[in-house]
Design an enzyme around this catalytic site. Structure first.
Site, PDB file in Angstrom:
ATOM      1  N   TYR A 191       0.840  -1.211   0.000  1.00  0.00           N
ATOM      2  CA  TYR A 191       0.000   0.000   0.000  1.00  0.00           C
ATOM      3  C   TYR A 191       0.876   1.262   0.000  1.00  0.00           C
ATOM      4  O   TYR A 191       0.624   2.208  -0.757  1.00  0.00           O
ATOM      5  CB  TYR A 191      -0.894  -0.046   1.240  1.00  0.00           C
ATOM      6  CG  TYR A 191      -1.900   1.072   1.361  1.00  0.00           C
ATOM      7  CD1 TYR A 191      -3.067   1.082   0.590  1.00  0.00           C
ATOM      8  CD2 TYR A 191      -1.713   2.111   2.272  1.00  0.00           C
ATOM      9  CE1 TYR A 191      -4.006   2.097   0.722  1.00  0.00           C
ATOM     10  CE2 TYR A 191      -2.644   3.123   2.414  1.00  0.00           C
ATOM     11  CZ  TYR A 191      -3.789   3.110   1.636  1.00  0.00           C
ATOM     12  OH  TYR A 191      -4.719   4.122   1.776  1.00  0.00           O
TER      13      TYR A 191
ATOM     14  N   LYS B 224       0.962   4.239  -2.801  1.00  0.00           N
ATOM     15  CA  LYS B 224       0.603   5.628  -2.476  1.00  0.00           C
ATOM     16  C   LYS B 224       1.787   6.587  -2.666  1.00  0.00           C
ATOM     17  O   LYS B 224       1.600   7.751  -3.020  1.00  0.00           O
ATOM     18  CB  LYS B 224       0.052   5.704  -1.044  1.00  0.00           C
ATOM     19  CG  LYS B 224      -1.276   4.965  -0.865  1.00  0.00           C
ATOM     20  CD  LYS B 224      -2.365   5.556  -1.749  1.00  0.00           C
ATOM     21  CE  LYS B 224      -3.715   4.911  -1.554  1.00  0.00           C
ATOM     22  NZ  LYS B 224      -4.758   5.499  -2.398  1.00  0.00           N
TER      23      LYS B 224
HETATM   24  P1  NDP Z   1     -13.372   2.338   1.060  1.00  0.00           P
HETATM   25  O1  NDP Z   1     -12.811   0.956   1.222  1.00  0.00           O
HETATM   26  O2  NDP Z   1     -14.428   2.798   1.986  1.00  0.00           O
HETATM   27  O3  NDP Z   1     -13.911   2.531  -0.446  1.00  0.00           O
HETATM   28  C1  NDP Z   1     -13.092   2.190  -1.523  1.00  0.00           C
HETATM   29  C2  NDP Z   1     -13.810   2.539  -2.814  1.00  0.00           C
HETATM   30  O4  NDP Z   1     -12.953   2.198  -3.908  1.00  0.00           O
HETATM   31  C3  NDP Z   1     -15.094   1.762  -2.987  1.00  0.00           C
HETATM   32  O5  NDP Z   1     -16.088   2.600  -3.526  1.00  0.00           O
HETATM   33  C4  NDP Z   1     -14.699   0.669  -3.977  1.00  0.00           C
HETATM   34  O6  NDP Z   1     -15.758   0.253  -4.823  1.00  0.00           O
HETATM   35  C5  NDP Z   1     -13.670   1.390  -4.823  1.00  0.00           C
HETATM   36  N1  NDP Z   1     -12.791   0.444  -5.486  1.00  0.00           N
HETATM   37  C6  NDP Z   1     -11.934  -0.436  -4.928  1.00  0.00           C
HETATM   38  N2  NDP Z   1     -11.306  -1.144  -5.862  1.00  0.00           N
HETATM   39  C7  NDP Z   1     -11.767  -0.691  -7.055  1.00  0.00           C
HETATM   40  C8  NDP Z   1     -11.495  -1.022  -8.406  1.00  0.00           C
HETATM   41  N3  NDP Z   1     -10.598  -1.970  -8.741  1.00  0.00           N
HETATM   42  N4  NDP Z   1     -12.158  -0.352  -9.385  1.00  0.00           N
HETATM   43  C9  NDP Z   1     -13.056   0.598  -9.076  1.00  0.00           C
HETATM   44  N5  NDP Z   1     -13.361   0.962  -7.813  1.00  0.00           N
HETATM   45  C10 NDP Z   1     -12.719   0.312  -6.820  1.00  0.00           C
HETATM   46  O7  NDP Z   1     -12.104   3.287   1.097  1.00  0.00           O
HETATM   47  P2  NDP Z   1     -11.914   4.795   1.625  1.00  0.00           P
HETATM   48  O8  NDP Z   1     -13.078   5.611   1.258  1.00  0.00           O
HETATM   49  O9  NDP Z   1     -11.452   4.728   3.011  1.00  0.00           O
HETATM   50  O10 NDP Z   1     -10.640   5.206   0.747  1.00  0.00           O
HETATM   51  C11 NDP Z   1     -10.732   5.941  -0.464  1.00  0.00           C
HETATM   52  C12 NDP Z   1      -9.326   6.303  -0.895  1.00  0.00           C
HETATM   53  O11 NDP Z   1      -8.693   7.039   0.157  1.00  0.00           O
HETATM   54  C13 NDP Z   1      -8.437   5.085  -1.151  1.00  0.00           C
HETATM   55  O12 NDP Z   1      -7.586   5.340  -2.238  1.00  0.00           O
HETATM   56  C14 NDP Z   1      -7.640   4.970   0.127  1.00  0.00           C
HETATM   57  O13 NDP Z   1      -6.413   4.332  -0.087  1.00  0.00           O
HETATM   58  C15 NDP Z   1      -7.465   6.432   0.493  1.00  0.00           C
HETATM   59  N6  NDP Z   1      -7.173   6.662   1.889  1.00  0.00           N
HETATM   60  C16 NDP Z   1      -8.038   6.284   2.883  1.00  0.00           C
HETATM   61  C17 NDP Z   1      -7.722   6.515   4.199  1.00  0.00           C
HETATM   62  C18 NDP Z   1      -8.617   6.136   5.322  1.00  0.00           C
HETATM   63  O14 NDP Z   1      -8.207   6.287   6.488  1.00  0.00           O
HETATM   64  N7  NDP Z   1      -9.842   5.669   5.085  1.00  0.00           N
HETATM   65  C19 NDP Z   1      -6.450   7.156   4.576  1.00  0.00           C
HETATM   66  C20 NDP Z   1      -5.619   7.512   3.462  1.00  0.00           C
HETATM   67  C21 NDP Z   1      -5.982   7.273   2.178  1.00  0.00           C
HETATM   68  P3  NDP Z   1     -16.465  -1.189  -4.663  1.00  0.00           P
HETATM   69  O15 NDP Z   1     -17.250  -1.105  -3.406  1.00  0.00           O
HETATM   70  O16 NDP Z   1     -17.284  -1.319  -5.873  1.00  0.00           O
HETATM   71  O17 NDP Z   1     -15.348  -2.192  -4.581  1.00  0.00           O
END
Ligand code: NDP
Length: 246
Positions: A155, A159
């Site tokens: 990860y 990132k």
């Molecule tokens: P969630 O796990 O809540 O949501 C992830 C989203 O990404 C879902 O809508 C999922 O869709 C979508 N997704 C995953 N894989 C794919 C794919 N191959 N193609 C299309 N869509 C995909 O994550 P967060 O909201 O927490 O995170 C969002 C972003 O923020 C990420 O990039 C994460 O790394 C980053 N982030 C989050 C942090 C946190 O503390 N939460 C901290 C730092 C960064 P589906 O349900 O259809 O799979």
């Protein structure tokens, strides 16, 4: 509100940070195209909430790790207004493990979604934005990409790679009036962090200057600023949204 008549592609907008970004940009007048890998119902909920702001919003099934899916996503978005002005690379996954136990699959899945997926979207967006001589791109990185984290070699690499892409894109596309910035969230309350036990979350909160985890809206507000005209002279930057963790 500043984003009227603009179309934004926000990947992974079904839940968490992606949904908050879709709603924020829709509230500012942008048409929204989002995508999902598995969560169709959640993505449909997001777009119906966006439509309450009077904008056009659609959800497309597209795995960002698939080149064909990403091309189809951009083609769908173009049907709405003929152009794409904003891209937010938000879709991301974790497959945590210590390096000794990390499998090839765990490494590849994270790199393919978080980094290769962003690359496909950046390439598709830049082609269209260069023609238009306008574009606003935000990559959702992570504090882990800046500082590293035990158990997250895959990860962190994805990132950190996004930050490198952000800075390179800013240099490559600046002369075409396209900005590219990254947001590096700390710990934000979403499904991704809900898996952590409560005592771990309490420990994390204590290590944050503001003594609390962030909300998806905190990240959405930063992304919205970076795609707005107020940020027109900001590019190649990494904006931490981490309550002072870093
Ligand atoms: P969630 O796990 O809540 O949501 C992830 C989203 O990404 C879902 O809508 C999922 O869709 C979508 N997704 C995953 N894989 C794919 C794919 N191959 N193609 C299309 N869509 C995909 O994550 P967060 O909201 O927490 O995170 C969002 C972003 O923020 C990420 O990039 C994460 O790394 C980053 N982030 C989050 C942090 C946190 O503390 N939460 C901290 C730092 C960064 P589906 O349900 O259809 O799979």
């Amino acid at each position: 509100m500043g984003l009227e008549n603009k179309t934004a592609i926000v990947t992974g907008g079904g839940r968490g940070i992606g949904r908050a970004i879709c709603l924020k940009l829709a509230s500012m007048g942008a048409n929204i195209v989002t995508c999902y890998a598995h969560g169709e119902k959640a993505a449909e909920e997001t777009v119906s909430l966006c439509r309450e702001y009077g904008v056009t919003a659609v959800a497309v099934k597209a795995d960002v790790a698939s080149k064909e899916d990403v091309e189809a996503l951009f083609a769908e978005a173009e049907k709405i207004t003929g152009t794409i002005e904003i891209l937010v690379n938000n879709a991301g996954i974790t497959r945590d493990n210590i390096i000794l136990r990390m499998s090839d699959e765990e490494f590849d899945q994270v790199i393919d979604t978080n980094l290769r997926g962003a690359f496909y979207c950046l390439r598709a967006a830049s082609k269209r934005m260069m023609r238009k001589r306008y574009g606003r791109i935000v990559n959702i990185s992570s504090i882990v990409g800046v500082n590293g984290n035990a158990g997250q070699v895959n990860y962190a690499a994805s990132k950190a790679g996004l930050i490198g892409m952000t800075k390179s894109m800013a240099k490559e596309l600046g002369s075409r009036n396209i900005t590219c910035n990254a947001v590096a969230p700390g710990f934000i309350t979403t499904d991704m962090t809900d898996a952590l036990p409560d005592n771990v979350k309490e420990q994390i909160a204590k290590s944050i200057s503001l003594n609390k985890l962030g909300t998806p809206e905190d990240v959405a507000n930063a992304a919205a600023f970076l795609v707005s005209d107020d940020a027109q002279y900001i590019t190649g930057q990494v904006l931490g949204v981490d309550g002072g963790m870093s």
